[in-house]
Design a protein around this motif. Structure first.
Motif, PDB file in Angstrom:
ATOM      1  N   PHE A   3      41.346  28.953  53.900  1.00 29.93           N
ATOM      2  CA  PHE A   3      41.179  30.386  54.106  1.00 29.93           C
ATOM      3  C   PHE A   3      39.730  30.695  54.457  1.00 29.93           C
ATOM      4  O   PHE A   3      38.811  30.031  54.010  1.00 29.93           O
ATOM      5  N   SER A   4      39.568  31.732  55.251  1.00 25.96           N
ATOM      6  CA  SER A   4      38.242  32.190  55.629  1.00 25.96           C
ATOM      7  C   SER A   4      38.150  33.692  55.352  1.00 25.96           C
ATOM      8  O   SER A   4      39.073  34.444  55.656  1.00 25.96           O
ATOM      9  N   TYR A   5      37.024  34.098  54.795  1.00 28.58           N
ATOM     10  CA  TYR A   5      36.764  35.508  54.502  1.00 28.58           C
ATOM     11  C   TYR A   5      35.833  36.123  55.542  1.00 28.58           C
ATOM     12  O   TYR A   5      35.276  37.193  55.312  1.00 28.58           O
ATOM     13  N   ASP A   6      35.677  35.471  56.694  1.00 27.22           N
ATOM     14  CA  ASP A   6      34.774  35.992  57.729  1.00 27.22           C
ATOM     15  C   ASP A   6      35.104  37.429  58.119  1.00 27.22           C
ATOM     16  O   ASP A   6      34.206  38.235  58.355  1.00 27.22           O
ATOM     17  N   LYS A   7      36.385  37.748  58.182  1.00 22.73           N
ATOM     18  CA  LYS A   7      36.787  39.120  58.538  1.00 22.73           C
ATOM     19  C   LYS A   7      36.291  40.117  57.489  1.00 22.73           C
ATOM     20  O   LYS A   7      35.901  41.239  57.822  1.00 22.73           O
ATOM     21  N   ALA A  25      32.422  47.996  43.911  1.00 25.26           N
ATOM     22  CA  ALA A  25      33.543  48.821  44.360  1.00 25.26           C
ATOM     23  C   ALA A  25      34.880  48.314  43.838  1.00 25.26           C
ATOM     24  O   ALA A  25      35.767  49.115  43.529  1.00 25.26           O
ATOM     25  N   ILE A  26      35.022  46.994  43.722  1.00 25.64           N
ATOM     26  CA  ILE A  26      36.308  46.440  43.273  1.00 25.64           C
ATOM     27  C   ILE A  26      36.256  45.950  41.831  1.00 25.64           C
ATOM     28  O   ILE A  26      37.217  45.367  41.337  1.00 25.64           O
ATOM     29  N   ASN A  27      35.117  46.183  41.168  1.00 24.63           N
ATOM     30  CA  ASN A  27      34.966  45.841  39.752  1.00 24.63           C
ATOM     31  C   ASN A  27      35.277  44.368  39.490  1.00 24.63           C
ATOM     32  O   ASN A  27      36.203  44.030  38.760  1.00 24.63           O
ATOM     33  N   THR A  28      34.475  43.499  40.107  1.00 29.37           N
ATOM     34  CA  THR A  28      34.642  42.065  39.899  1.00 29.37           C
ATOM     35  C   THR A  28      33.302  41.438  39.547  1.00 29.37           C
ATOM     36  O   THR A  28      32.301  42.138  39.416  1.00 29.37           O
ATOM     37  N   THR A  29      33.290  40.133  39.404  1.00 28.89           N
ATOM     38  CA  THR A  29      32.090  39.425  38.964  1.00 28.89           C
ATOM     39  C   THR A  29      31.350  38.799  40.142  1.00 28.89           C
ATOM     40  O   THR A  29      31.944  38.550  41.194  1.00 28.89           O
ATOM     41  N   PRO A  30      30.065  38.489  39.950  1.00 30.71           N
ATOM     42  CA  PRO A  30      29.320  37.779  40.995  1.00 30.71           C
ATOM     43  C   PRO A  30      29.962  36.420  41.314  1.00 30.71           C
ATOM     44  O   PRO A  30      29.918  35.972  42.457  1.00 30.71           O
ATOM     45  N   HIS A  31      30.561  35.795  40.321  1.00 30.59           N
ATOM     46  CA  HIS A  31      31.226  34.499  40.516  1.00 30.59           C
ATOM     47  C   HIS A  31      32.352  34.606  41.546  1.00 30.59           C
ATOM     48  O   HIS A  31      32.497  33.728  42.408  1.00 30.59           O
ATOM     49  N   ARG A  38      32.030  30.969  49.634  1.00 28.37           N
ATOM     50  CA  ARG A  38      32.262  29.546  49.914  1.00 28.37           C
ATOM     51  C   ARG A  38      33.669  29.292  50.450  1.00 28.37           C
ATOM     52  O   ARG A  38      34.102  28.153  50.539  1.00 28.37           O
ATOM     53  N   ASP A  39      34.373  30.367  50.802  1.00 23.56           N
ATOM     54  CA  ASP A  39      35.759  30.295  51.302  1.00 23.56           C
ATOM     55  C   ASP A  39      36.685  29.591  50.316  1.00 23.56           C
ATOM     56  O   ASP A  39      37.585  28.851  50.713  1.00 23.56           O
ATOM     57  N   GLU A  40      36.478  29.837  49.036  1.00 22.27           N
ATOM     58  CA  GLU A  40      37.350  29.287  48.000  1.00 22.27           C
ATOM     59  C   GLU A  40      38.423  30.310  47.636  1.00 22.27           C
ATOM     60  O   GLU A  40      38.312  31.496  47.952  1.00 22.27           O
ATOM     61  N   ASN A  41      39.440  29.847  46.953  1.00 20.45           N
ATOM     62  CA  ASN A  41      40.549  30.725  46.557  1.00 20.45           C
ATOM     63  C   ASN A  41      40.112  31.716  45.487  1.00 20.45           C
ATOM     64  O   ASN A  41      39.353  31.360  44.574  1.00 20.45           O
ATOM     65  N   VAL A  42      40.608  32.928  45.603  1.00 19.12           N
ATOM     66  CA  VAL A  42      40.479  33.940  44.557  1.00 19.12           C
ATOM     67  C   VAL A  42      41.883  34.487  44.298  1.00 19.12           C
ATOM     68  O   VAL A  42      42.800  34.257  45.078  1.00 19.12           O
ATOM     69  N   SER A  43      42.034  35.223  43.226  1.00 18.37           N
ATOM     70  CA  SER A  43      43.361  35.703  42.845  1.00 18.37           C
ATOM     71  C   SER A  43      43.869  36.777  43.802  1.00 18.37           C
ATOM     72  O   SER A  43      43.099  37.472  44.468  1.00 18.37           O
ATOM     73  N   ASP A  57      45.298  46.077  55.520  1.00 18.20           N
ATOM     74  CA  ASP A  57      46.212  44.969  55.323  1.00 18.20           C
ATOM     75  C   ASP A  57      45.392  43.709  55.027  1.00 18.20           C
ATOM     76  O   ASP A  57      44.241  43.596  55.479  1.00 18.20           O
ATOM     77  N   ILE A  58      45.979  42.772  54.315  1.00 15.54           N
ATOM     78  CA  ILE A  58      45.263  41.550  53.946  1.00 15.54           C
ATOM     79  C   ILE A  58      44.792  40.777  55.182  1.00 15.54           C
ATOM     80  O   ILE A  58      43.762  40.107  55.145  1.00 15.54           O
ATOM     81  N   SER A  59      45.514  40.895  56.286  1.00 15.64           N
ATOM     82  CA  SER A  59      45.120  40.189  57.508  1.00 15.64           C
ATOM     83  C   SER A  59      43.801  40.717  58.081  1.00 15.64           C
ATOM     84  O   SER A  59      43.191  40.065  58.922  1.00 15.64           O
ATOM     85  N   GLU A  60      43.349  41.873  57.597  1.00 10.52           N
ATOM     86  CA  GLU A  60      42.088  42.437  58.062  1.00 10.52           C
ATOM     87  C   GLU A  60      40.886  41.900  57.288  1.00 10.52           C
ATOM     88  O   GLU A  60      39.737  42.153  57.668  1.00 10.52           O
ATOM     89  N   ILE A  61      41.147  41.149  56.205  1.00  6.28           N
ATOM     90  CA  ILE A  61      40.042  40.616  55.400  1.00  6.28           C
ATOM     91  C   ILE A  61      40.113  39.106  55.205  1.00  6.28           C
ATOM     92  O   ILE A  61      39.147  38.485  54.779  1.00  6.28           O
ATOM     93  N   LEU A  62      41.244  38.517  55.506  1.00  5.96           N
ATOM     94  CA  LEU A  62      41.468  37.107  55.203  1.00  5.96           C
ATOM     95  C   LEU A  62      42.184  36.442  56.366  1.00  5.96           C
ATOM     96  O   LEU A  62      43.061  37.035  56.980  1.00  5.96           O
ATOM     97  N   GLU A  63      41.802  35.201  56.635  1.00  5.41           N
ATOM     98  CA  GLU A  63      42.420  34.458  57.723  1.00  5.41           C
ATOM     99  C   GLU A  63      42.670  33.026  57.264  1.00  5.41           C
ATOM    100  O   GLU A  63      41.838  32.440  56.567  1.00  5.41           O
TER     101      GLU A  63
END
Length: 71
Positions: A3-7, A25-31, A38-43, A57-63
């Motif tokens: 997966f890539s988070y470039d988008k 904005a999304i209330n998450t951690t720096p980790h 690093r293009d690693e998996n998140v929940s 849509d998720i396709s607008e942020i993840l590829e």
């Protein structure tokens, strides 16, 4: 393959936001933000929060890249 988070990073630029703004904005951690950097998996919960925040849509942020190597 992976997966890539470039988008997502491009979307942040378009919205004049940085990663800290997204984190708050999304209330998450720096980790979690670092894992995405690093293009690693998140929940799916985190991805859902991002989509809700941007009203997108998720396709607008993840590829999914078939030809890229997993890091």
């Amino acid at each position: 393959m992976g997966f890539s988070y470039d988008k997502l990073w491009k979307k942040l630029i378009d919205e004049k936001m940085n990663k800290l703004d997204l984190q708050n904005a999304i209330n998450t951690t720096p980790h979690t933000i670092a894992k995405m950097g690093r293009d690693e998996n998140v929940s799916m919960e985190i991805l859902g929060r991002i989509c809700r925040y941007f009203k997108c849509d998720i396709s607008e942020i993840l590829e999914y890249r078939i030809n890229s190597e997993v890091k």
